[in-house]
Design a protein around this motif. Structure first.
Motif, mmCIF file in Angstrom:
data_model
loop_
_atom_site.group_PDB
_atom_site.id
_atom_site.type_symbol
_atom_site.label_atom_id
_atom_site.label_comp_id
_atom_site.label_asym_id
_atom_site.label_seq_id
_atom_site.Cartn_x
_atom_site.Cartn_y
_atom_site.Cartn_z
ATOM 1 N N LYS A 166 34.775 82.306 33.034
ATOM 2 C CA LYS A 166 35.766 82.659 34.195
ATOM 3 C C LYS A 166 36.010 81.453 35.024
ATOM 4 C CE LYS A 166 34.681 87.428 34.012
ATOM 5 N NZ LYS A 166 33.321 87.620 33.344
ATOM 6 N N ILE A 195 23.389 78.630 48.985
ATOM 7 C CA ILE A 195 23.244 79.556 47.692
ATOM 8 C C ILE A 195 24.666 80.030 47.507
ATOM 9 C CG2 ILE A 195 23.180 81.613 49.144
ATOM 10 C CD1 ILE A 195 20.729 82.299 47.241
ATOM 11 N N GLY A 196 25.764 79.926 48.093
ATOM 12 C CA GLY A 196 26.913 80.588 48.005
ATOM 13 C C GLY A 196 27.603 80.438 46.336
ATOM 14 N N SER A 197 27.582 79.101 46.082
ATOM 15 C CA SER A 197 28.367 78.549 44.895
ATOM 16 C C SER A 197 27.299 78.874 43.844
ATOM 17 C CB SER A 197 28.673 77.131 44.834
ATOM 18 O OG SER A 197 29.371 76.868 45.750
ATOM 19 N N PHE A 198 25.974 78.762 44.076
ATOM 20 C CA PHE A 198 24.750 79.003 42.854
ATOM 21 C C PHE A 198 24.721 80.447 42.672
ATOM 22 C CE2 PHE A 198 21.397 78.404 40.273
ATOM 23 C CZ PHE A 198 20.332 79.524 40.512
ATOM 24 N N LEU A 199 25.082 81.375 43.697
ATOM 25 C CA LEU A 199 25.133 82.931 43.414
ATOM 26 C C LEU A 199 26.198 83.286 42.311
ATOM 27 C CD1 LEU A 199 24.355 84.955 46.345
ATOM 28 C CD2 LEU A 199 23.054 84.654 44.272
ATOM 29 N N GLN A 200 27.467 82.531 42.673
ATOM 30 C CA GLN A 200 28.816 82.707 41.873
ATOM 31 C C GLN A 200 28.054 82.186 40.572
ATOM 32 O OE1 GLN A 200 32.795 82.493 43.026
ATOM 33 N NE2 GLN A 200 32.150 80.784 43.866
ATOM 34 N N PHE A 201 27.639 81.137 40.402
ATOM 35 C CA PHE A 201 27.278 80.498 39.027
ATOM 36 C C PHE A 201 26.335 81.536 38.076
ATOM 37 C CE2 PHE A 201 26.496 77.404 36.018
ATOM 38 C CZ PHE A 201 24.995 77.236 35.839
ATOM 39 N N ILE A 202 25.296 82.062 38.834
ATOM 40 C CA ILE A 202 24.549 82.869 37.954
ATOM 41 C C ILE A 202 24.911 84.238 37.734
ATOM 42 C CG2 ILE A 202 22.499 81.703 38.480
ATOM 43 C CD1 ILE A 202 21.703 83.370 40.576
ATOM 44 N N ASN A 203 26.151 84.798 38.664
ATOM 45 C CA ASN A 203 26.440 86.069 38.403
ATOM 46 C C ASN A 203 27.780 86.080 37.829
ATOM 47 O OD1 ASN A 203 24.742 88.007 39.840
ATOM 48 N ND2 ASN A 203 25.422 86.801 41.776
ATOM 49 N N TYR A 204 28.400 85.250 37.409
ATOM 50 C CA TYR A 204 29.577 85.166 36.549
ATOM 51 C C TYR A 204 29.350 84.280 35.279
ATOM 52 C CZ TYR A 204 31.390 87.337 40.563
ATOM 53 O OH TYR A 204 31.582 88.249 41.655
ATOM 54 N N ALA A 223 34.302 74.885 44.202
ATOM 55 C CA ALA A 223 32.894 74.195 44.014
ATOM 56 C C ALA A 223 32.730 73.992 42.534
ATOM 57 C CB ALA A 223 31.866 75.048 44.766
ATOM 58 N N PHE A 224 33.328 74.668 41.708
ATOM 59 C CA PHE A 224 33.088 74.323 40.436
ATOM 60 C C PHE A 224 33.889 72.878 40.148
ATOM 61 C CE2 PHE A 224 30.507 77.683 38.497
ATOM 62 C CZ PHE A 224 30.688 78.712 39.424
ATOM 63 N N GLU A 257 30.399 81.439 32.716
ATOM 64 C CA GLU A 257 31.138 80.135 32.635
ATOM 65 C C GLU A 257 32.415 80.115 32.262
ATOM 66 O OE1 GLU A 257 28.905 76.498 33.370
ATOM 67 O OE2 GLU A 257 30.720 77.320 34.115
#
Lengths: 205, 205
Positions: free
Chosen positions: A203, A190-199, A6-7, A201
């Motif tokens: 990585k 929300i899946g990709s957004f959660l990754q975005f705020i939890n990890y 997604a990124f 950049e």
């Protein structure tokens, strides 16, 4: 082709957006990076995935790069779709003009609410749900975006499956139980957004 | 941790949904696969990413597996957020109860339309946009979901950047030009769906 994250999809979409605005014939990864606040080495890494013919040091041919991104992300395989469920979310998606830019053309909507039937939302007419089989055949549409209340989701999905729909983009929180001949993409937003705020950049691949 | 693809996130979310509904203490990949129409070998491959302690042949401990998915996808790091822009899309997102299940708690909305200010949408009050700096500090909220019209997107984003917001989930089709201290996730909604309809399922990692 390997499915891309997604990124990366997100960055490729940004590059495409920028390229659309340009009048230049070529562009460098440095300039792309500068315009978007993205490290140029990340830009080069992403563009390598496209099998494009640009030379990194000289620059990329803008037209060829755009076509390459469009091909990789499937933008130009324009497909027609229906929105099923004309509530807040369905209406919002009907007004989401970006879909058209990316090759998804919503041509009609469906609902069972008589107050909505025969109205038009952003140029798309709302039809009674029972007409979907007929319109699906006549207009050769096999994609439905499902935005009905969760209580109706399974019943409507069954109906879509029997009406010629082959792909359902499911915005309801229901795991649909329908024949395997109908492919379902469960939009969880929300899946990709959660990754975005939890990890961090850094990585990002 | 390596960032995982939208397809895997999607399946992990489905597994979590199924596990939530179960009363059993253990579950096998075969049963998960059967319930969701997913190949059990794909299920095992996905669960291997979680570093869970289940043994494939005996089965997975349901509680441990749920926690593992929640940890991997960041569900339980509950974060509060604002929705900025109370139009169709903003209102639809305010009613999207799945966000809360996944740890994103929308606690207020903002708009500049006097007809919307002081109304409530799905329990979330709409405040005048100028109050966002104050409320961001008082309520310790640094995430904003941006759903304003594209003509206002840049101006509002500038304002958010100056108001203590650190993450913007951008639903507008505008590439925002703001300080790097504010991280922006450009929601393009359609990216993963396009991949889904353009490529065979067998190519999924």
């Amino acid at each position: 082709m390997n499915q891309i994250s997604a990124f990366v999809i997100n960055r490729l979409t940004l590059y495409h957006f920028i390229l659309d605005e340009l009048n230049d014939e070529t562009i460098s990864s440095t300039k792309i990076g500068h315009l978007l606040n993205i490290d140029p080495s990340q830009v080069r890494k992403d563009l390598k995935l496209l099998n494009t013919s640009g030379k990194c040091k000289v620059g990329y041919e803008v037209k060829a790069l755009k076509l390459s991104i469009e091909k990789t992300l499937g933008f130009k395989n324009t497909k027609d779709a229906f929105i099923v469920g004309a509530g807040n979310l369905g209406s919002a998606l009907a007004k989401y003009n970006s879909f058209k830019d990316y090759g998804l053309n919503v041509i009609a909507m469906f609902d069972n609410d008589s107050k909505k039937i025969s109205t038009t939302i952003n140029g798309k007419e709302v039809f009674e749900i029972s007409k979907i089989g007929n319109l699906s055949k006549r207009l050769n549409v096999d994609i439905a975006i499902l935005t009905v209340p969760k209580e109706s989701a399974q019943a409507v999905a069954n109906y879509l499956a029997g009406s010629g729909i082959k792909y359902i983009w499911n915005f309801t929180p229901v795991v649909l139980d329908i024949p395997k001949t109908v492919k379902v993409w469960n939009e969880n937003l929300i899946g990709s957004f959660l990754q975005f705020i939890n990890y961090d950049e850094v990585k990002n691949k």
